[in-house]
Design a protein around this motif. Structure first.
Motif, PDB file in Angstrom:
ATOM      1  N   ARG A  62     -16.413  36.221  21.260  1.00 41.80           N
ATOM      2  CA  ARG A  62     -17.090  35.004  21.711  1.00 41.80           C
ATOM      3  C   ARG A  62     -16.708  34.666  23.138  1.00 41.80           C
ATOM      4  N   LEU A  66     -14.790  41.220  24.571  1.00 45.45           N
ATOM      5  CA  LEU A  66     -15.142  42.401  23.786  1.00 45.45           C
ATOM      6  C   LEU A  66     -16.585  42.311  23.328  1.00 45.45           C
ATOM      7  N   TYR A  67     -17.161  43.438  22.986  1.00 44.99           N
ATOM      8  CA  TYR A  67     -18.410  43.407  22.248  1.00 44.99           C
ATOM      9  C   TYR A  67     -18.351  44.439  21.141  1.00 44.99           C
ATOM     10  N   THR A 245     -25.845  31.906  24.272  1.00 50.65           N
ATOM     11  CA  THR A 245     -26.053  32.824  23.155  1.00 50.65           C
ATOM     12  C   THR A 245     -27.048  32.235  22.176  1.00 50.65           C
TER      13      THR A 245
END
Lengths: 246, 246
Positions: A62, A66-67, A245
């Motif tokens: 979030r 990172l993804y 998002t």
DNA sequence: CAGTGGTCTAGACCACCGG
DNA sequence: CGGTGGTCTAGACCACTGT
């Protein structure tokens, strides 16, 4: 920088993990677009359960560090997504993040009855409730960056002095250390305006120059309004970042 | 609006719970500052484990619908915190949320080789890769609101026509329905600028009027850049909202 | 004290990806 | 197919609030 999770640490384990992983990324041990160890491997490495690992990874995802890709792995985000965005920061912290040296020049500090619009923003109903009004010229690398007007709602006996503001500390840090008030959330609006004669002079721009006006209601950990603050930023120097998002 | 969690539903249970709870809030069955049932009670009510309950509540808390107090309970947020803020929306959706009727006037639609800065934003390395450039005047309640320039990066064979843009649908919806491309994340910057002669004419403001410039890189569900879009908003009509946390 | 949210575990099954 | 992340369970202990 610790590299193991200590079950006896006061910090929760997922939080220690966050710091460890941020460290790996910041120190470039884990590079952008590279996969980090899988959740099951991290379980082994740090001796915590997968749920705890996931709690840390979820937060880092979030926050943009990172993804994840289902079936493939968890990857380090490219730099441009790594800014701690939508994070509540004071002016001081904001500037430091941008690599600029924050400073400030006090223009005014007084205890006043708030104007009606400010009282409304701070959810004040008591007619006699006073607030601190703090006006400061904000500098970045010694250049004028913004003009800040802050209305602080404190309790009986909680006092702010010129000396407090002199300590180049973040106001947020001051509130926490002096009164145990922790800024935890804020609602902010941004709009465009133009510099009045006085504003122009302080910010060292021509009168009528475009400015970015930020208005913010700051809430404490008790979910009570703590501060209403306006900042007029120089339009040529300030840029606002956000991540959205769905 | 279903009021039970169906284990056989394609939607995950925590997601069904989110919808149910949002429903209770929207329908005012659970009112602002009132506690909702405790996590252990919700376990009983909906027959799901506490972990799953917490997953739903965590998300709703982040989205601003609920707030929690350790040792006391979970509460419904006051209205002013309930706006779906920091949510990725198209211009169309943004205006609808503000209670305004969105419309648009197409100024230009062409397939071009992107300028270097746009190519960089879209992470394009192939010299021959072309992008759609779409220029539109955006209206709210039939008044000029913004000037939008969009660069769309599509794959071979994916085409956009004037007719597509005519359908008053959101571009985001169009991308999803036509190409199965789902906008999932965006990085946005906001800054101040002034209207050029041409911009002023289109937006019906005096030349040199202050404008709010939004630049956004939109990412698809595959985490690839999908669109780079600039919107020049009329400074007197547009306000930006954000929520910040720490 | 009983009740709340906060953290954590060990395990399970699923959906997705790549070879 | 094996490995990945995504979802879910049943249980445990802790820290905090109120009475």
């Amino acid at each position: 920088m610790p590299s193991t999770v200590d079950p006896n640490n006061i910090l929760p384990r997922y939080y220690q993990l966050i710091n460890i992983i941020k460290g790996q990324i910041d120190s470039k041990k884990w590079k952008p677009h590279e996969p980090i160890p899988s959740e099951r491997q991290l379980e082994e490495i740090y001796n915590v359960s997968r749920t705890t690992i996931r709690q840390a990874l979820d937060i880092l995802t979030r926050q943009g560090y990172l993804y994840r890709e289902h079936g493939r792995g968890t990857f380090v985000s490219p730099q441009k997504l790594q800014k701690g965005i939508n994070e509540l920061t004071s002016f001081t912290e904001d500037m430091l993040k941008r690599g600029l040296k924050p400073a400030s020049k006090n223009l005014n500090l007084e205890l006043i009855e708030p104007p009606a619009d400010v009282a409304a923003m701070l959810d004040i109903h008591d007619k006699n409730q006073k607030v601190y009004k703090i006006e400061r010229l904000r500098l970045a690398d010694n250049q004028p960056m913004g003009l800040q007007t802050s209305y602080l709602l404190l309790s009986e006996g909680q006092e702010i002095t010129e000396a407090d503001l002199g300590t180049s500390k973040s106001l947020y840090r001051l509130l926490q250390e002096k009164f145990n008030l922790i800024p935890t959330e804020a609602d902010e609006t941004l709009e465009v305006t133009v510099a009045s004669e006085q504003e122009a002079q302080l910010l060292q721009v021509p009168e009528g120059s475009p400015l970015l006006l930020s208005e913010r209601i700051l809430f404490s950990q008790f979910r009570r309004p703590l501060e209403f603050v306006k900042i007029l930023y120089r339009g040529d120097r300030y840029k606002y970042y956000a991540r959205l998002t769905r």
